[in-house]
Design a protein around this motif. Structure first.
Motif, mmCIF file in Angstrom:
data_model
loop_
_atom_site.group_PDB
_atom_site.id
_atom_site.type_symbol
_atom_site.label_atom_id
_atom_site.label_comp_id
_atom_site.label_asym_id
_atom_site.label_seq_id
_atom_site.Cartn_x
_atom_site.Cartn_y
_atom_site.Cartn_z
ATOM 1 N N SER A 194 7.412 -3.445 -15.198
ATOM 2 C CA SER A 194 8.210 -2.634 -14.294
ATOM 3 C C SER A 194 7.591 -1.285 -14.001
ATOM 4 O O SER A 194 8.221 -0.427 -13.399
ATOM 5 N N GLU A 195 6.322 -1.082 -14.390
ATOM 6 C CA GLU A 195 5.684 0.207 -14.155
ATOM 7 C C GLU A 195 5.515 0.458 -12.659
ATOM 8 O O GLU A 195 5.087 -0.413 -11.910
ATOM 9 N N THR A 196 5.868 1.621 -12.197
ATOM 10 C CA THR A 196 5.589 2.011 -10.828
ATOM 11 C C THR A 196 4.323 2.841 -10.820
ATOM 12 O O THR A 196 3.829 3.270 -11.851
ATOM 13 N N THR A 197 3.771 3.063 -9.631
ATOM 14 C CA THR A 197 2.489 3.735 -9.557
ATOM 15 C C THR A 197 2.625 5.224 -9.300
ATOM 16 O O THR A 197 1.638 5.922 -9.197
ATOM 17 N N ASP A 198 3.811 5.732 -9.174
ATOM 18 C CA ASP A 198 4.009 7.166 -8.980
ATOM 19 C C ASP A 198 5.291 7.559 -9.712
ATOM 20 O O ASP A 198 6.393 7.342 -9.238
ATOM 21 N N ALA A 199 5.125 8.131 -10.875
ATOM 22 C CA ALA A 199 6.294 8.444 -11.697
ATOM 23 C C ALA A 199 7.182 9.488 -11.050
ATOM 24 O O ALA A 199 8.363 9.585 -11.347
ATOM 25 N N GLU A 200 6.613 10.283 -10.143
ATOM 26 C CA GLU A 200 7.390 11.376 -9.555
ATOM 27 C C GLU A 200 8.356 10.879 -8.486
ATOM 28 O O GLU A 200 9.522 11.244 -8.474
ATOM 29 N N SER A 201 7.864 10.049 -7.584
ATOM 30 C CA SER A 201 8.743 9.627 -6.490
ATOM 31 C C SER A 201 8.915 8.121 -6.406
ATOM 32 O O SER A 201 9.853 7.645 -5.792
ATOM 33 N N GLY A 202 7.981 7.349 -7.004
ATOM 34 C CA GLY A 202 8.086 5.905 -6.951
ATOM 35 C C GLY A 202 7.983 5.349 -5.557
ATOM 36 O O GLY A 202 8.548 4.310 -5.267
ATOM 37 N N ARG A 203 7.256 6.027 -4.663
ATOM 38 C CA ARG A 203 7.198 5.577 -3.279
ATOM 39 C C ARG A 203 5.765 5.531 -2.774
ATOM 40 O O ARG A 203 4.907 6.310 -3.177
ATOM 41 N N TYR A 204 5.529 4.590 -1.863
ATOM 42 C CA TYR A 204 4.272 4.497 -1.115
ATOM 43 C C TYR A 204 4.610 4.673 0.366
ATOM 44 O O TYR A 204 5.728 4.382 0.797
ATOM 45 N N THR A 205 3.605 5.048 1.157
ATOM 46 C CA THR A 205 3.765 5.107 2.609
ATOM 47 C C THR A 205 2.481 4.641 3.272
ATOM 48 O O THR A 205 1.385 5.040 2.864
ATOM 49 N N ALA A 206 2.604 3.803 4.282
ATOM 50 C CA ALA A 206 1.452 3.348 5.062
ATOM 51 C C ALA A 206 1.903 3.089 6.486
ATOM 52 O O ALA A 206 3.078 2.794 6.738
ATOM 53 N N THR A 207 0.977 3.200 7.402
ATOM 54 C CA THR A 207 1.247 2.864 8.793
ATOM 55 C C THR A 207 0.479 1.598 9.147
ATOM 56 O O THR A 207 -0.717 1.495 8.884
ATOM 57 N N ILE A 208 1.198 0.648 9.702
ATOM 58 C CA ILE A 208 0.594 -0.626 10.108
ATOM 59 C C ILE A 208 0.678 -0.724 11.624
ATOM 60 O O ILE A 208 1.750 -0.578 12.207
ATOM 61 N N ARG A 209 -0.469 -0.973 12.231
ATOM 62 C CA ARG A 209 -0.492 -1.214 13.681
ATOM 63 C C ARG A 209 -0.983 -2.634 13.910
ATOM 64 O O ARG A 209 -2.136 -2.955 13.605
ATOM 65 N N TRP A 210 -0.116 -3.492 14.417
ATOM 66 C CA TRP A 210 -0.500 -4.859 14.742
ATOM 67 C C TRP A 210 -0.996 -4.909 16.182
ATOM 68 O O TRP A 210 -0.256 -4.585 17.124
ATOM 69 N N THR A 211 -2.247 -5.277 16.365
ATOM 70 C CA THR A 211 -2.757 -5.489 17.707
ATOM 71 C C THR A 211 -2.307 -6.856 18.207
ATOM 72 O O THR A 211 -1.786 -7.679 17.454
ATOM 73 N N GLY A 212 -2.507 -7.097 19.477
ATOM 74 C CA GLY A 212 -1.993 -8.319 20.096
ATOM 75 C C GLY A 212 -2.567 -9.588 19.518
ATOM 76 O O GLY A 212 -2.006 -10.667 19.712
ATOM 77 N N ASP A 213 -3.690 -9.482 18.807
ATOM 78 C CA ASP A 213 -4.278 -10.660 18.180
ATOM 79 C C ASP A 213 -3.660 -10.968 16.824
ATOM 80 O O ASP A 213 -4.084 -11.891 16.127
ATOM 81 N N GLY A 214 -2.638 -10.187 16.418
ATOM 82 C CA GLY A 214 -1.962 -10.428 15.152
ATOM 83 C C GLY A 214 -2.606 -9.782 13.950
ATOM 84 O O GLY A 214 -2.131 -9.958 12.823
ATOM 85 N N VAL A 215 -3.678 -9.014 14.168
ATOM 86 C CA VAL A 215 -4.383 -8.384 13.055
ATOM 87 C C VAL A 215 -3.706 -7.062 12.700
ATOM 88 O O VAL A 215 -3.504 -6.212 13.571
ATOM 89 N N PRO A 216 -3.361 -6.845 11.421
ATOM 90 C CA PRO A 216 -2.792 -5.563 11.012
ATOM 91 C C PRO A 216 -3.893 -4.537 10.744
ATOM 92 O O PRO A 216 -4.860 -4.817 10.035
ATOM 93 N N HIS A 217 -3.739 -3.365 11.317
ATOM 94 C CA HIS A 217 -4.653 -2.245 11.070
ATOM 95 C C HIS A 217 -3.861 -1.251 10.229
ATOM 96 O O HIS A 217 -2.949 -0.575 10.726
ATOM 97 N N VAL A 218 -4.189 -1.191 8.944
ATOM 98 C CA VAL A 218 -3.412 -0.408 7.985
ATOM 99 C C VAL A 218 -4.105 0.926 7.745
ATOM 100 O O VAL A 218 -5.297 0.975 7.415
ATOM 101 N N THR A 219 -3.358 2.001 7.910
ATOM 102 C CA THR A 219 -3.889 3.340 7.663
ATOM 103 C C THR A 219 -3.001 4.045 6.648
ATOM 104 O O THR A 219 -1.772 3.996 6.742
ATOM 105 N N ALA A 220 -3.621 4.675 5.661
ATOM 106 C CA ALA A 220 -2.867 5.372 4.618
ATOM 107 C C ALA A 220 -3.745 6.444 4.002
ATOM 108 O O ALA A 220 -4.944 6.534 4.283
ATOM 109 N N GLU A 221 -3.154 7.264 3.138
ATOM 110 C CA GLU A 221 -3.847 8.408 2.555
ATOM 111 C C GLU A 221 -4.435 8.128 1.181
ATOM 112 O O GLU A 221 -5.100 8.989 0.611
#
Length: 831
Positions: free
Chosen positions: A48-75
């Motif tokens: 049950s370990e989370t990867t961020d003890a402070e907030s327990g949250r991740y954030t990413a932006t996914i852009r799906w192009t028309g060909d169905g490919v996900p372009h994932v951008t994150a920090e």
């Protein structure tokens, strides 16, 4: 990019580098038994370990192009993996959930015992190799970035499940009770089994049924051929790395053409992952892998082919003490096997659960195995050792390859992690350097041991039979001289060190098509390596020769011998073979004017078949009449006849001219039936039994049925024909995903059935890419598409594009992605 990298953050701040329209989805608490997801086993989560003890949250932006490919951008790596896992679950939640059931040894719990107790055997076998225990050990040893990646990916997968709820999973597993959030340790256990595809995975059922004589009714063994199921299934590929001397642009190019299953966990899935200033990589990965297995970044591109000729398993036979079948001789001593009881739950017809227990044994090498016809008896037992059983470096290696900033860093990724399980690697960089290595995990045996084994498979006997049927080596395990040899520089004791692996740098090209390392480039043969990597100076497959013929000739590269991007794509889908150039005209000359040929007390007219060949364009294209006759003709000869002098060729293989030989059609006999005409009559007979005209085309006879049941025409050819674009019908999967039902088989050597040729395997992710002065440029096809859900709006679109040879441009730059009119953007958070 420096080889000393900044420490990756496990949780990133909201994106500020791009102006994106997004839907923020707050998703938290995705562990088993929460938020509408029951735990069907009644067991609580142990990770049950989370990867961020402070907030327990991740954030990413996914852009799906028309060909169905996900372009994932994150920090950060954790955030990027979270977005990737979320996007993956949208397309393939079923497959990963199913693989988790496998590694948890719960197949029988949910699916019953299975045919011939297949599910029980799977569950017990995975317990014997302790894949979950090995996953726990692997987790404890992962570096910070890799741990962030696997944690984030599992959290992203769970976030998608949480969003759609138990009733929202589509595809072949819709409504299954075993769909549930996953734990990081389960994901890692699955990754470990991917590393064992060519080794312990194919031995699982042999392990689970091995009981000693006198211990009650012995369970039936598995056929010897299934010890080499990965090799025998047709698992293969073509891979090119082109240097500046072979490219029109003067920089590197890579051709990606894996021949993988179209069903099950060994499919590929496209994605694009970006961490600004840190990572920018595009390509395809095996399902559930948090990264790119084959693809490119801004500086390096790479691909892989299955190391068909290499040895990942060492099978040992043991001489047993008379009357004591759990004791064996080892040199001058007697050793005793150890035993352990394994218990699994099995679902009954009425839905209740019962327990099945088996007591199984292991030697100091590993588990005892049960091979049909060579089962455990009073005098002999068989056991094995696996070069990848402890390979926990696959995902760390993928991460290092993905973020390599130069060819030197890419080479360092394989050298430092030593995580390559079973594949050749071909690569090229933006400076025009091409590089090859067979970094597959290989046992380090004494040269005398290898030489003795090579001699043993040249003569009749059990070692030869084991090699011919399964492609694996059999050694005397009672002789200590046959142990693996420990040497510094290996990933673990007993493997060949990295600096002694076959590798080659070139400015023209490197390639592989599943033969050994030997002819990576014929101008610089790789020789002097142990036969456990594969044999040298031996006949090559027709497909390997076709690759080399295209690489070194003008047919696709033109008079200058340098490839453009379009020429690279035309080569892989050209559907030509060196065999047609060597044989076709002579076959036509032999059959013209002939008509009736006697075959097995029947007569067959070959005139129309000969006419079809005379009018054939020599390609395995959809609308090329004559292609079926050629397929059945080539398939009627054994593989040995394709590779050396015999019934087909009159000029023998010459190791000093390995691309040109063997050649020249075998002459007609002075008297009696011409063997060439007899084989042509076999073609007529097979096609007639299938009720196919000799001038029928692949458009009407060769097809695939995806999960939606729609029939798609498929071009390409089987192994015996030697085209690069190889397609056929085979099975290599451990998943419970259903496959289309094949009609009655008429000719097993060509996969001809009463309904034509069904395709379930072969060219999968196809990509041609080049480095230009303005950065990478590529085009691709994923033959079966991104999603396993037949209800997905784009389901079947890529298969139609493949049938039409319609490449799509890869969207890699920010400008290309943003310009897509079908772009859909979503910001996902959770964990």
């Amino acid at each position: 990019m420096s080889t000393t990298r900044r420490a990756a953050r496990r949780h990133g701040a909201p994106l500020t580098t791009l102006s994106l329209l997004g839907l923020a989805v707050a998703l938290t608490g995705c562990l088993s038994g929460q938020h509408g997801w029951p735990d069907p086993t009644g067991e609580s989560s142990t990770d049950s370990e989370t990867t961020d003890a402070e907030s327990g949250r991740y954030t990413a932006t996914i852009r799906w192009t028309g060909d169905g490919v996900p372009h994932v951008t994150a920090e950060s790596y954790g955030d990027a993996a979270f977005g990737l896992g979320y996007a993956f679950a949208r397309d393939h939640a079923c497959t990963l959930a199913d693989q988790v059931v496998k590694v948890r040894s719960e197949r029988a719990r949910f699916h019953g015992p299975g045919p011939l107790e297949k599910h029980v055997n799977s569950d017990i076998g995975h317990k014997v190799i302790d894949v979950m225990g090995r996953a726990d050990a692997a987790l404890a040893s992962l570096d910070e970035d890799t741990r962030a990646v696997v944690d984030g990916y599992a959290a992203g997968y769970n976030a998608y499940l949480e969003e759609v709820g138990p009733g929202g999973i589509k595809g072949w597993c819709a409504g299954a009770e075993w769909i549930r959030p996953i734990e990081t340790r389960e994901l890692v256990a699955y990754h470990l089994t991917l590393g064992m595809v060519a080794s312990s995975t194919q031995v699982i059922e042999f392990i689970a049924t091995a009981t000693p004589p006198g211990a009650g009714d012995q369970l039936p063994g598995k056929p010897l051929r299934e010890l080499g199921v990965a090799k025998n299934s047709g698992f293969g590929s073509n891979g090119w790395g082109l240097g500046k001397e072979k490219t029109a642009g003067g920089r590197g190019m890579v051709l990606v053409n894996p021949h993988f299953p179209w069903f099950g966990e060994l499919r590929l899935w496209e994605s694009h992952i970006t961490i600004p200033g840190e990572l920018n990589v595009y390509g395809a990965g095996l399902l559930g892998v948090p990264g790119i297995n084959m693809g490119f970044n801004e500086h390096v591109a790479w691909t892989h082919t299955f190391s068909q000729a290499g040895q990942r398993l060492t099978i040992y036979s043991l001489n047993l003490v008379p009357g004591e079948p759990t004791k064996y001789y080892y040199g001058d001593e007697v050793r005793e096997m150890t035993s352990q009881a394994y218990t699994v739950s099995v679902k009954q017809d009425d839905g209740s659960l019962t327990e099945v227990s088996r007591t199984l044994y292991r030697t100091h090498y590993g588990p005892v195995i049960n091979v049909l016809g060579f089962g455990w008896n009073e005098t002999l037992a068989a056991t094995y050792r696996d070069t990848n059983l402890n390979n926990d470096k696959l995902i760390p290696m993928v991460l290092e390859m993905n973020r390599a900033g130069s060819m030197q860093e890419f080479q360092g990724a394989l050298a430092s992690t030593k995580g390559m399980p079973w594949a050749h690697t071909m690569s090229a960089d933006d400076q025009g350097q091409a590089w090859y290595i067979d970094a597959s995990a290989t046992a380090n045996l004494r040269p005398e041991t290898v030489a003795s084994w090579v001699e043993s498979i040249k003569q009749a006997g059990i070692p030869r039979l084991v090699y011919e049927e399964a492609g694996v080596m059999l050694l005397d395990g009672s002789d200590p001289l046959n142990e693996w040899v420990e040497e510094p520089g290996a990933r673990e004791p007993g493997l060949i060190p990295h600096d002694r692996l076959p590798q080659l740098s070139r400015a023209d090209f490197v390639f592989n098509a599943n033969d050994s390392h030997w002819l990576t480039n014929p101008a610089a043969p790789l020789e002097g390596y142990p036969a456990t990597h594969g044999f040298e100076r031996v006949p090559q497959s027709v497909r390997s020769r076709t690759n080399l013929d295209i690489l070194t000739g003008p047919a696709f590269a033109g008079a200058d011998g340098k490839f453009t991007l379009d020429e690279l794509g035309d080569a892989v889908l050209g559907n030509t073979s060196i065999a047609t150039g060597l044989l076709l005209d002579d076959v036509i000359a032999r059959c013209q004017g002939e008509d009736v040929v006697a075959l097995d007390n029947e007569t067959y007219s070959i005139a129309a078949a000969c006419g079809a060949l005379a009018g054939w364009d020599g390609r395995a294209d959809l609308d090329s009449p004559g292609a079926l006759v050629w397929r059945e003709f080539m398939g009627s000869y054994s593989e040995a006849n394709h590779e050396d002098k015999g019934a087909l060729f009159s000029v023998a293989f010459d190791p000093d001219a390995p691309v040109a030989t063997p050649n020249t059609l075998a002459p007609a006999p002075e008297e009696g039936t011409d063997d060439v005409l007899r084989h042509l009559a076999m073609s007529v007979r097979s096609l007639g039994e299938a009720k196919l005209a000799v001038d029928a085309t692949l458009r009407d006879t060769q097809y695939t049925l995806l999960l939606g049941g729609e029939r798609f025409p498929i071009h390409g050819a089987a192994h015996s024909e030697g085209v690069m674009n190889q397609v056929f019908d085979s099975v290599l999967q451990t998943s419970s995903e259903p496959q289309p039902k094949r009609a009655e088989v008429i000719n097993p050597s060509t996969d001809l059935t009463r309904d034509g040729y069904m395709v379930t395997y072969g060219s999968s992710f196809i990509m041609a890419m080049e480095f230009t002065d303005d950065g990478p440029r590529a085009k691709a096809i994923l033959t079966y598409g991104q999603s396993e859900d037949p209800g997905a709006p784009d389901y079947g679109r890529e298969t139609q594009a493949y049938a039409a040879k319609q490449w799509r441009a890869v969207r890699f730059t920010e400008a290309d992605i943003s310009a897509d009119p079908a772009l859909v953007t979503q910001t996902v958070s959770g964990g």
